[in-house]
Scaffold this motif. Sequence first.
Motif, short mmCIF file in Angstrom:
data_model
loop_
_atom_site.label_atom_id
_atom_site.label_comp_id
_atom_site.label_asym_id
_atom_site.label_seq_id
_atom_site.Cartn_x
_atom_site.Cartn_y
_atom_site.Cartn_z
N LEU A 181 -58.64 -39.05 -14.39
CA LEU A 181 -58.41 -38.43 -13.09
C LEU A 181 -57.20 -39.00 -12.36
O LEU A 181 -56.70 -38.38 -11.42
CB LEU A 181 -59.66 -38.59 -12.21
CG LEU A 181 -60.96 -37.98 -12.73
CD1 LEU A 181 -62.11 -38.30 -11.78
CD2 LEU A 181 -60.83 -36.47 -12.92
N LYS A 186 -53.81 -37.18 -11.07
CA LYS A 186 -54.09 -35.77 -10.82
C LYS A 186 -54.20 -35.55 -9.32
O LYS A 186 -54.41 -36.50 -8.56
CB LYS A 186 -55.40 -35.34 -11.51
CG LYS A 186 -55.34 -35.35 -13.03
CD LYS A 186 -56.64 -34.83 -13.60
CE LYS A 186 -56.60 -34.80 -15.12
NZ LYS A 186 -55.60 -33.85 -15.64
N THR A 187 -54.06 -34.31 -8.90
CA THR A 187 -54.21 -34.02 -7.47
C THR A 187 -55.69 -34.16 -7.09
O THR A 187 -56.58 -34.03 -7.94
CB THR A 187 -53.73 -32.61 -7.12
OG1 THR A 187 -54.58 -31.65 -7.76
CG2 THR A 187 -52.30 -32.40 -7.57
N TYR A 188 -55.91 -34.42 -5.83
CA TYR A 188 -57.28 -34.59 -5.36
C TYR A 188 -58.10 -33.32 -5.60
O TYR A 188 -59.28 -33.39 -5.98
CB TYR A 188 -57.26 -34.93 -3.87
CG TYR A 188 -58.61 -35.08 -3.24
CD1 TYR A 188 -59.55 -35.97 -3.76
CD2 TYR A 188 -58.96 -34.33 -2.11
CE1 TYR A 188 -60.79 -36.12 -3.17
CE2 TYR A 188 -60.20 -34.49 -1.53
CZ TYR A 188 -61.12 -35.38 -2.06
OH TYR A 188 -62.35 -35.53 -1.49
N ARG A 189 -57.49 -32.17 -5.42
CA ARG A 189 -58.20 -30.91 -5.64
C ARG A 189 -58.62 -30.76 -7.10
O ARG A 189 -59.75 -30.37 -7.39
CB ARG A 189 -57.31 -29.73 -5.23
CG ARG A 189 -57.98 -28.37 -5.44
CD ARG A 189 -57.09 -27.25 -4.98
NE ARG A 189 -56.89 -27.27 -3.55
CZ ARG A 189 -56.16 -26.37 -2.88
NH1 ARG A 189 -55.57 -25.39 -3.54
NH2 ARG A 189 -56.03 -26.46 -1.58
N GLN A 190 -57.73 -31.10 -8.02
CA GLN A 190 -58.07 -31.02 -9.44
C GLN A 190 -59.18 -32.00 -9.79
O GLN A 190 -60.12 -31.67 -10.51
CB GLN A 190 -56.83 -31.33 -10.29
CG GLN A 190 -55.75 -30.26 -10.24
CD GLN A 190 -54.49 -30.69 -10.96
OE1 GLN A 190 -54.17 -31.89 -11.02
NE2 GLN A 190 -53.75 -29.74 -11.51
N ALA A 191 -59.07 -33.21 -9.29
CA ALA A 191 -60.07 -34.24 -9.59
C ALA A 191 -61.44 -33.87 -9.04
O ALA A 191 -62.47 -34.06 -9.69
CB ALA A 191 -59.61 -35.59 -9.02
N SER A 215 -62.60 -30.85 -8.45
CA SER A 215 -63.15 -29.74 -9.22
C SER A 215 -63.76 -30.25 -10.53
O SER A 215 -64.86 -29.82 -10.92
CB SER A 215 -62.04 -28.73 -9.53
OG SER A 215 -62.53 -27.69 -10.35
N THR A 216 -63.07 -31.18 -11.19
CA THR A 216 -63.59 -31.77 -12.43
C THR A 216 -64.86 -32.55 -12.16
O THR A 216 -65.83 -32.50 -12.92
CB THR A 216 -62.54 -32.70 -13.06
OG1 THR A 216 -61.35 -31.96 -13.31
CG2 THR A 216 -63.05 -33.32 -14.35
N GLU A 256 -68.82 -36.31 -4.55
CA GLU A 256 -67.69 -36.94 -3.88
C GLU A 256 -68.19 -38.03 -2.94
O GLU A 256 -69.11 -37.83 -2.16
CB GLU A 256 -66.92 -35.89 -3.08
CG GLU A 256 -65.79 -36.46 -2.25
CD GLU A 256 -65.24 -35.44 -1.27
OE1 GLU A 256 -64.22 -35.74 -0.63
OE2 GLU A 256 -65.84 -34.35 -1.15
N ASP A 262 -52.00 -37.00 -1.63
CA ASP A 262 -53.23 -36.51 -2.25
C ASP A 262 -53.23 -36.62 -3.77
O ASP A 262 -53.90 -35.85 -4.47
CB ASP A 262 -53.51 -35.05 -1.84
CG ASP A 262 -53.97 -34.94 -0.40
OD1 ASP A 262 -54.52 -35.92 0.11
OD2 ASP A 262 -53.76 -33.88 0.21
N VAL A 263 -52.50 -37.57 -4.30
CA VAL A 263 -52.54 -37.86 -5.73
C VAL A 263 -53.52 -39.01 -5.95
O VAL A 263 -53.52 -40.00 -5.22
CB VAL A 263 -51.14 -38.23 -6.28
CG1 VAL A 263 -51.24 -38.80 -7.69
CG2 VAL A 263 -50.25 -37.01 -6.29
#
Length: 210
Positions: A119, A122-127, A129-130, A138, A150-151
């Motif tokens: 993770l 990766k961007t916070y949004r991608q992380a 979602s995963t 969270e 937000d990385v």
Amino acid sequence: MSWKKFLTSPVFFKNLALALVIVAISVFGVMKFLSVATNHGEEIPVPNLAKMSLEKAEERLSDIDLELHLLDTVDYNPAFPPYSIVEQDPLPAVTVKDGRKVYVKINSGGYAKVVLPELVQKTYRQALSTLRALGLQEGDVKYVEYMAKDVVLEVKQNGKTLKAGDKILKSSKIDFVLGDGKTGFQDQEMDSINASEQLEPAPAEEENAE
């Protein structure tokens, strides 16, 4: 005695009444037997087996002539005791004939473990979602100085830094350390100021030129 006299005699009517009683009893007996043999009109309401152990549910159903059949084990649900029944078919209160099978699914003994993927960076949004796809939750989010906003810089659980490949329990809370995106802008501003100063001629050089 002639037939005419016999048919009108008390003996005949007595025998006839006795025969009718025997026929009626026989018919009633046959209908009763058929009713029991085919469970005609006999329906049993299915009890609610939720949160029961398999042993207790099997005893409960056996007492009312129903059978228990285990279908599967489902992912752990904290609302139910471990290894207890979470689903059943037919549903509670549905009426069925005796001998019917009641199909059930039971709760797991606890949360399963999942493998944490990579993770970091990766961007916070991608992380996020995963994370949710894996059944994780969270936790806290902390920002630190970093050029990209937000990385994901670190992933933690209870203060311990996690890495890709670590196994953690489902439903665990995962904390994030993210970049705030401010350091990069400050560096760019300083670079612009330095570049401007280098391009401006020194005062002494301007006087010599005159």
